[in-house]
Design an enzyme around this catalytic site. Sequence first.
Site, PDB file in Angstrom:
ATOM      1  N   ASN A  35      -8.017   4.624  -2.540  1.00  0.00           N
ATOM      2  CA  ASN A  35      -7.430   3.406  -1.996  1.00  0.00           C
ATOM      3  C   ASN A  35      -6.771   2.625  -3.134  1.00  0.00           C
ATOM      4  O   ASN A  35      -6.866   3.002  -4.310  1.00  0.00           O
ATOM      5  CB  ASN A  35      -8.504   2.561  -1.302  1.00  0.00           C
ATOM      6  CG  ASN A  35      -7.940   1.675  -0.217  1.00  0.00           C
ATOM      7  OD1 ASN A  35      -6.742   1.436  -0.141  1.00  0.00           O
ATOM      8  ND2 ASN A  35      -8.806   1.155   0.631  1.00  0.00           N
TER       9      ASN A  35
ATOM     10  N   HIS B 219      -1.894   0.865   7.162  1.00  0.00           N
ATOM     11  CA  HIS B 219      -2.194   1.037   5.745  1.00  0.00           C
ATOM     12  C   HIS B 219      -1.757   2.425   5.300  1.00  0.00           C
ATOM     13  O   HIS B 219      -1.581   3.332   6.122  1.00  0.00           O
ATOM     14  CB  HIS B 219      -3.696   0.861   5.523  1.00  0.00           C
ATOM     15  CG  HIS B 219      -4.127   0.694   4.107  1.00  0.00           C
ATOM     16  ND1 HIS B 219      -3.490  -0.142   3.214  1.00  0.00           N
ATOM     17  CD2 HIS B 219      -5.149   1.271   3.403  1.00  0.00           C
ATOM     18  CE1 HIS B 219      -4.106  -0.098   2.036  1.00  0.00           C
ATOM     19  NE2 HIS B 219      -5.106   0.758   2.127  1.00  0.00           N
TER      20      HIS B 219
ATOM     21  N   CYS C 211       0.824  -1.218   0.000  1.00  0.00           N
ATOM     22  CA  CYS C 211       0.000   0.000   0.000  1.00  0.00           C
ATOM     23  C   CYS C 211       0.850   1.257   0.000  1.00  0.00           C
ATOM     24  O   CYS C 211       0.549   2.244  -0.677  1.00  0.00           O
ATOM     25  CB  CYS C 211      -0.945  -0.006   1.191  1.00  0.00           C
ATOM     26  SG  CYS C 211      -0.114  -0.143   2.793  1.00  0.00           S
TER      27      CYS C 211
END
Length: 440
Positions: A385, A364, A70
Amino acid sequence: MSKAVSFDQIQQFKQDLAATPASGALARAVQNVGIYAASHGQFEDTDTPAVFSDEIETGKVTNQKKSGRCWMFSELNTMRHDTAKRFGIKDLEFSEAYLAFYDRLEKSNLFLERIIASRDRPLTDRVVADLIGYPNGDGGQFDNAAALAAKYGIVPKSAQPETFSSSQTSELNASLNLKLRKDASELRAAAADGASEDDLRAKKQEQLSTIYRILAYAYGEPVQQFDFEYRDKDKQFHADRNITPKEFYAKYVGWDLDEYVTLVSTPEPGKEYYQTYTLPSQNTVIEGRPVKMLNVPHDVFTKLAIKQIQGGDTIWFGNDVLADMDRKSGTLHGGLFNFSELFNADFSFDKGNRFATGQAEVSHAMTLTGVNLVDGKPTQWKVENSWGSENGRDGYFVADKQWFDDYVYEVVIKKSLLDDKTRAALATEPVTLPSWDNLA
């Protein structure tokens, strides 16, 4: 009173349970649908447009799939949106597999160097135990991706696409960790037999050659030169022939990454505001850019994030996405799950103590692309995202103010936007944090 759980105590617990209002109905709800569904707040209507007063135009979302990249996706996302806008390239994506290859190689080198440095310590030493516990994973920080881009450049995804192993890293993680633990054992045994540091490094060189081979099988060898072809928004064809990754970065991104700084906001006891911190255990590119962060009050943190979005630049941010998140709808609402009401118990826990006890973690990284301001105050944020378009609103999530305040722990901001006090604080001598710190 006895230290053990007594049957008299259990009898009292049963009576307390029976006296809890609606206990039977609540038990059936939890048993039938689970804790999260039973405590979930109102589901968001994803057909209703999410409106933001300040929003940066972006393209299709990316998908890290079953990998922990991520942090890399988010950083490359901030770059690709800028490049796409300047060159008129629709839905441009940079190669995460290319950088991931070098990331895993550099992490392996750092691990083996740390093994050599700690060779005289017992395996039960906390530093060594923490090191051996997780030799090589695919997580990371903004500074790690910046160090990789500075050393190796970047390439478009068309030059080095994803592979099975880049998108699903569990098998590669297991293989690398097995090999590296074996390598660590061999290095420590050689040191115990009197091998010199030069001898250990020669052995490390042999070990890294095998690691390189494993990574080449998993990701493909990193491309050295490639052709970059695209049509811009006006349908004009462009081609760069035999361009290298560093040339590509210089021409198509061109950011001075030293102008970007990581700000954190944690009230954890012992972590002072306007103080820099560093994590040597995560300086994955040796002699490259180190991990460094500056702790600032949350109001400063928020104002600078708003300022950067209003200036037209997206923001890499570290957060605890697993808290108060509904993945399918892309909802990030503070207090989304009301455990206190469900269990008739107080689950409130302030941020400082969540950090101190390990409850808070940077799990994250995502990208802020918009904010909605009412009377100058943020009410919600638009979040890009890297979980594909099937989640949220075509892959975009919406975070409310409470979620941002509670669970956003890091933002990467341009130095030019910092106020004088924050900029001056960057010069403080960094406090070294251990590898098990919650900001790691």
